[in-house]
Design a protein around this motif. Structure first.
Motif, mmCIF file in Angstrom:
data_model
loop_
_atom_site.group_PDB
_atom_site.id
_atom_site.type_symbol
_atom_site.label_atom_id
_atom_site.label_comp_id
_atom_site.label_asym_id
_atom_site.label_seq_id
_atom_site.Cartn_x
_atom_site.Cartn_y
_atom_site.Cartn_z
ATOM 1 N N SER A 44 -65.052 121.648 32.372
ATOM 2 C CA SER A 44 -64.119 122.010 33.422
ATOM 3 C C SER A 44 -64.229 121.002 34.558
ATOM 4 O O SER A 44 -65.338 120.702 35.019
ATOM 5 N N PRO A 45 -63.097 120.429 34.999
ATOM 6 C CA PRO A 45 -61.741 120.655 34.493
ATOM 7 C C PRO A 45 -61.547 119.999 33.118
ATOM 8 O O PRO A 45 -62.325 119.142 32.717
ATOM 9 N N LYS A 46 -60.503 120.437 32.430
ATOM 10 C CA LYS A 46 -60.242 119.931 31.083
ATOM 11 C C LYS A 46 -59.580 118.566 31.099
ATOM 12 O O LYS A 46 -59.449 117.920 30.071
ATOM 13 N N LYS A 188 -60.603 119.253 41.591
ATOM 14 C CA LYS A 188 -60.536 120.693 41.841
ATOM 15 C C LYS A 188 -59.144 121.229 41.527
ATOM 16 O O LYS A 188 -58.984 122.327 41.004
ATOM 17 N N GLU A 191 -58.488 121.771 37.813
ATOM 18 C CA GLU A 191 -59.087 122.946 37.191
ATOM 19 C C GLU A 191 -58.047 124.022 36.918
ATOM 20 O O GLU A 191 -58.230 124.874 36.041
#
Length: 606
Positions: A44-46, A188, A191
């Motif tokens: 995460s994040p992908k 961020k 995400e």
């Protein structure tokens, strides 16, 4: 933190080393981000950041010339897609799991094919194109259709304009806005970005979208008119800046409509109306221009409305300003056909979200038939519908064994059409084509004069029409079964041997004309990086045109195999058998022409 996503789409990009990659382009109100999906989806994040540019710094240009990077043209990809589509059609509805798995594989193939077909460029940078600052960065995004490119430029323009209007302080050089947009902040935001279903869980077939209905046949599109204040409202804004031009500016504009249709989930330009002036206030009439488009596994169509400035000279510096897209529409073919049927006059009115632009069109769809109406003409002076043998024996009907009409059309395309996007795929106005056809039949020399006055797409469509109306196909009905038997051989070397032997059985006149046409189509494909017509696309266009025989031969050839596959124990062909045989025959015809093109290109067919 701004989590609002205004636009989010998978696109093609050109990397630092010139290679093509597929990435995710995300537009936020304050920044545009390019990212890629990580190999380990549990992270995460992908998505990982490739680059981002704050909107206040963003500048863009859309070069007129397509990308000229060396990229695989997609011939094999398209052939694989055809096979996958055919396989999907044969799977019973009860076998949902197998169908879903195949659909997943088709989506991956479509993405690869779209990547190869993406040529239209959008250049994004953090400084004007004239800047030579060391801190300036530049990225190239590639799109497969003008609609997709226009959609992104419209969204970027609107977003940047709204950003400037919201806060004039963003124009202050000492503003600290850039410092706030850091890699950690962008990560961020990422995400909250969810991958596509097929990316998120490729092993869960239940999450795969169900395939929509596709069309493979002929779509007749009639463009009637466009209406609305959007036709001239931008002009009025210019008149406010330049009052002295108010009396003449409106008359300096013409309008036209461009048509894009998808094939294998990739959109192509197929037609464009003639330019028309605004004769009445807020209204432009197109005199019912009709386009006949051959569909191949198509789902939707797109229409783009352009305003053309006749006062700007056609040169390198100003050509980008001559045509401005003032409206665009996307419609599902199935839905649009139903809407046309419900209207008493058969007219579909498409309206923009702001209701300032309306487009009126008509649609008519006919299923692909197993044969053309190859009936000979009884007129002694006729050019169309006359056999090759009779045409060659007509006084002044040929030059060096090639019918004059073939020679003249190919000369025109060689001279003016090799750089034309979609040459031989883009159709022209049906009425113009028929008028020219009848003129050739009445007065050949006048027909040649009229041809020189038309654009190159008319010449390309006239050549296709000539071959389509031959009473006997160029490949001949007699050898049809032998050609189809050869192309189905799995051993490529053996396939080539049988094809070459069958081609030797063609009448010398047919063979000479075929070789002349193949050489021309190979020349067209050599500019496929510009015209988008590589050998596979050309084979799709010319396969049925050169090969499709009488329906009797198609039925006799295919029904036996269909009955064996279905094991229904009856000798009566059903409608499903008929449709299946026609589509299968069309696919094999394209494969035969493609094989001949490659053999000729490689010097094996002499």
């Amino acid at each position: 933190m701004n989590k609002v996503i205004l636009k989010n789409e998978d696109v093609a990009t050109i990397g630092v080393r010139g290679n093509r990659d597929r990435c995710r382009l995300i537009l936020y109100p304050d920044v545009i981000v390019c990212c890629c999906l990580k190999t380990k989806l549990l992270q995460s994040p992908k998505y990982g950041i490739l680059w981002f540019i704050p909107m206040i710094d963003l500048h863009w240009t859309a070069p007129l010339s397509p990308s000229n990077d060396d990229i695989y043209t997609g011939d094999e990809l398209k052939s694989n897609l055809k096979s996958s589509y055919k396989e999907l059609e044969k799977i019973p509805k009860s076998q949902a799991v197998i169908s879903s798995r195949l659909s997943k594989a088709i989506r991956r193939q479509e993405n690869e094919y779209n990547l190869a077909q993406s040529k239209l460029q959008l250049v994004l940078s953090n400084s004007p194109t004239t800047s030579s600052s060391r801190s300036s960065i530049r990225f190239v995004i590639l799109f497969s259709s003008a609609y997709q490119l226009q959609d992104w430029t419209d969204s970027i323009d609107k977003t940047k304009q709204e950003l400037v209007e919201r806060s004039s302080t963003l124009l202050n050089p000492v503003n600290t806005h850039h410092q706030r947009l850091t890699d950690s902040l962008i990560l961020k935001r990422l995400e909250f970005v969810k991958p596509n279903l097929q990316e998120h869980n490729p092993h869960d077939s239940s999450l795969m979208p169900k395939p929509s209905k596709t069309y493979s046949g002929t779509l007749h599109i009639t463009i009637h008119s466009i209406h609305g204040s959007a036709l001239f409202s931008p002009i009025l804004q210019q008149q406010q800046k330049f009052p002295t031009l108010a009396s003449t500016t409106k008359n300096n504009y013409q309008f036209y409509v461009a048509v894009e249709i998808d094939s294998y989930n990739t959109f192509y330009p197929y037609a464009q109306t003639a330019k028309q002036a605004m004769r009445q206030q807020e209204s432009v009439e197109f005199k019912g221009e009709v386009f006949q488009v051959e569909l191949e596994y198509s789902l939707a169509f797109r229409l783009l409305i352009y305003r053309f400035d006749t006062t700007i000279k056609n040169n390198t510096n100003n050509n980008t300003q001559r045509s401005q897209c003032i409206g665009k529409f996307h419609r599902n073919i199935e839905t649009a056909l139903h809407e046309c049927d419900r209207d008493l006059n058969g007219i579909l009115t498409i309206e923009s979200p702001s209701s300032d632009l309306k487009l009126k069109i008509s649609l008519k769809y006919s299923k692909r038939e197993g044969t053309f109406k190859r009936t000979g003409s009884k007129r002694s002076l006729a050019v169309f519908g006359k056999s090759i043998e009779k045409l060659l024996s007509t006084p002044n009907g040929c030059i060096d064994g090639i019918p004059r009409i073939i020679l003249k059309c190919i000369e025109m395309v060689d001279r003016d059409g090799l750089k034309e996007t979609g040459i031989y795929r883009v159709c022209c106005v049906t009425s113009d084509l028929q008028k020219l056809r009848h003129q050739f039949d009445r007065n050949y020399h006048r027909g040649e004069e009229m041809l020189t006055e038309k654009n190159v797409h008319v010449a390309a469509n006239l050549l296709k029409l000539f071959f389509r109306e031959l009473p006997e196909p160029l490949f001949t009905s007699t050898l049809y079964t032998e050609f189809l038997n050869a192309i189905q051989l799995t051993d490529i070397d053996n396939q080539h041997v049988i094809l070459l032997k069958t081609l030797e059985s063609l009448h010398p006149d047919n063979r000479k004309i075929l070789f002349y046409l193949l050489d021309h189509l190979i020349r067209v494909s050599q500019d496929s990086d510009i015209n988008m017509m590589h050998l596979d696309n050309l084979a799709v266009v010319f396969g049925p045109t050169l090969m499709r025989p009488s329906k009797l031969i198609v039925n006799n050839y295919f029904f036996g195999s269909n009955q064996r596959l279905n094991a229904i124990g009856t000798n009566t062909p059903t409608d499903l058998d008929q449709m299946s045989s026609e589509l299968q025959g069309s696919m094999y015809q394209c494969q035969v022409v493609l094989a001949c093109l490659k053999l000729r290109r490689d010097g094996l067919l002499k």
